[in-house]
Write an enzyme that holds these catalytic residues in place. Structure first.
Site, PDB file in Angstrom:
ATOM      1  N   ALA A 147      68.567 129.125  47.069  1.00 39.12           N
ATOM      2  CA  ALA A 147      69.020 127.742  46.888  1.00 39.12           C
ATOM      3  C   ALA A 147      68.511 126.858  48.022  1.00 39.12           C
ATOM      4  O   ALA A 147      68.057 125.728  47.801  1.00 39.12           O
ATOM      5  CB  ALA A 147      70.547 127.682  46.806  1.00 39.12           C
ATOM      6  N   ASP A 148      68.559 127.367  49.239  1.00 43.75           N
ATOM      7  CA  ASP A 148      68.001 126.644  50.381  1.00 43.75           C
ATOM      8  C   ASP A 148      66.492 126.477  50.243  1.00 43.75           C
ATOM      9  O   ASP A 148      65.946 125.392  50.451  1.00 43.75           O
ATOM     10  CB  ASP A 148      68.296 127.409  51.676  1.00 43.75           C
ATOM     11  CG  ASP A 148      69.677 127.111  52.240  1.00 43.75           C
ATOM     12  OD1 ASP A 148      70.019 125.929  52.360  1.00 43.75           O
ATOM     13  OD2 ASP A 148      70.403 128.058  52.554  1.00 43.75           O
ATOM     14  N   LEU A 149      65.818 127.567  49.921  1.00 50.54           N
ATOM     15  CA  LEU A 149      64.358 127.549  49.883  1.00 50.54           C
ATOM     16  C   LEU A 149      63.831 126.594  48.820  1.00 50.54           C
ATOM     17  O   LEU A 149      62.900 125.815  49.065  1.00 50.54           O
ATOM     18  CB  LEU A 149      63.825 128.958  49.640  1.00 50.54           C
ATOM     19  CG  LEU A 149      64.128 129.968  50.757  1.00 50.54           C
ATOM     20  CD1 LEU A 149      63.772 131.381  50.314  1.00 50.54           C
ATOM     21  CD2 LEU A 149      63.377 129.602  52.026  1.00 50.54           C
TER      22      LEU A 149
ATOM     23  N   GLY B 294      64.221 122.969  49.899  1.00 51.24           N
ATOM     24  CA  GLY B 294      63.197 122.577  50.865  1.00 51.24           C
ATOM     25  C   GLY B 294      61.858 122.336  50.210  1.00 51.24           C
ATOM     26  O   GLY B 294      61.156 121.358  50.528  1.00 51.24           O
TER      27      GLY B 294
END
Length: 401
Positions: free
Chosen positions: A173-175, A178
């Site tokens: 989810a973070d990747l 970004g």
């Protein structure tokens, strides 16, 4: 031979991000040639400097931090203080892109919100990455990867059929947030080239998570039914899953009917082709348990290495289930130069994962290792802003730097 300038060479990025989603975005910009100035808290720095163990040997840096912070200059600054905010405004005079992942409204309290900056810096591209975006009922909430994986639905799809919901083993989810942020920035740069105008990019981790539900999201929208957890099986193709072998496991990926026919004829399963339950992919999907039960003893008859060789000879998708040791030792991964060594500010040599984007004319560059906390504070303030050593020392004495 010097490295070629990246496609973003000459652009300056003010990086007000920490942890993973924002730093993933800004590292990509840095790899593509942009100058990235990372603002960190004095003494503490980016939270991920403390996400350890493991620390990289012979350094005080966490492996986590090293993974997403190369090609950046670290400047320490207490952004809550007016003197620091004044310095940031001076930096913004020559900044092309600002990337931030503060809670909604937090930067506005410091005079650094988009609405406060857009008139003064009309060419500024301002990318905000938050858990839930700048609008909507959840906008004030903090965002965390596991939370977004849960709320975004992927955990309902991941895991064994009778097991509990599972998150993906890396913080996807973070990747994705970004990387979507980086895509937005590149689009905004093209718009600015055409019009001279900057804009805000509003990235919500939940939005990007919903966007990459892909075929499973569409499966739900077309049926109104939540797709079941299938372990390692594919929801729309069969057989496309892991099978036990004589000495381990293998992924078998039979992508279409001609490939299944080729598999059956090559490995003594011709009789299945006359069975309607196996004849077409839709029928195999409808009878996936039968397909699995029928092929399991076949796949157990050879070792993983034997199956990979035999299946590749028939041009049938397959592969071993590698550990990370296997991955980084893989000759193809090595041939693609997916790791590299960099000289760290501590004096140690660190190994990092390379950028996967292969550009023929302007490939990613690796100009500097992930920085030691505050490594470039004096360089940036004196070199870009012309501040004297005495001025910098005075700010440091006030705990502003």
């Amino acid at each position: 031979m010097s490295q070629p300038a990246g496609p973003l060479a000459g652009l300056r990025v003010l990086d007000l991000t920490r942890v993973l989603a924002g730093p993933t975005c800004t590292q990509m910009l840095g790899d593509l040639g942009a100058e990235v100035i990372k603002i960190e808290r004095p003494e503490a720095g980016d939270d991920t400097r403390g996400f350890a163990p493991p620390f990289w040997p012979e350094t005080k840096e966490s492996a986590y931090f090293l993974g997403v912070n190369r090609n950046k200059k670290s400047v320490t600054m207490d952004m809550a203080k007016p003197e620091a905010q004044a310095i940031l405004h001076r930096l913004l005079e020559t900044t092309d892109i600002l990337v931030e992942n503060f809670k909604v409204g937090a930067l506005a309290k410091m005079g650094l919100g988009w609405d406060q900056l857009k008139a003064k810096y009309p060419r500024l591209i301002y990318c905000s990455i938050t858990g839930f975006g700048q609008t909507g009922p959840y906008a004030p909430r903090p965002g965390y990867d596991a939370l977004i994986q849960a709320m975004g639905g992927v955990m309902s799809l991941t895991g064994e059929p009778n097991g509990s919901p599972q998150k993906v083993g890396v913080p996807v989810a973070d990747l994705f947030a970004g990387l979507y942020g980086c895509i937005g920035i590149l689009a905004a740069l093209n718009h600015r080239t055409a019009t001279g105008q900057g804009q805000q990019i509003d990235i919500g981790m939940l939005d990007t998570h919903v966007a990459w539900l892909a075929n499973q999201g569409m499966n739900y929208l077309s049926t109104g039914e939540n797709p079941p957890r299938l372990g390692n099986q594919h929801p729309n193709i069969s057989p496309y899953q892991e099978f036990p072998t004589k000495d381990g496991y293998i992924i078998l990926a039979v992508g279409n009917d001609p490939t299944f026919e080729r598999f059956c004829k090559a490995f003594g399963q011709d009789h299945l082709l006359a069975d309607e339950r196996f004849a077409t992919n839709p029928n195999r999907v409808a009878n996936r348990d039968l397909v699995t039960a029928t092929l399991t003893p076949v796949m157990k008859s050879r070792t993983t290495t034997e199956w990979v060789a035999a299946l590749e000879a028939e041009k049938i998708g397959c592969g071993p289930i590698n550990t990370l040791a296997d991955v980084f030792a893989d000759p193809h991964v090595q041939a693609r130069q997916m790791t590299l060594e960099m000289q760290h500010g501590s004096g140690a040599t660190v190994k990092v994962i390379a950028n996967p984007v292969k550009l023929s004319a302007t490939p990613p560059t690796y100009r500097s290792a992930p920085p030691v906390l505050g490594e470039h504070t004096d360089e940036v303030l004196s070199g870009l802003l012309g501040m004297s050593a005495e001025d910098i020392a005075a700010l440091r004495a006030k705990a502003i730097l």
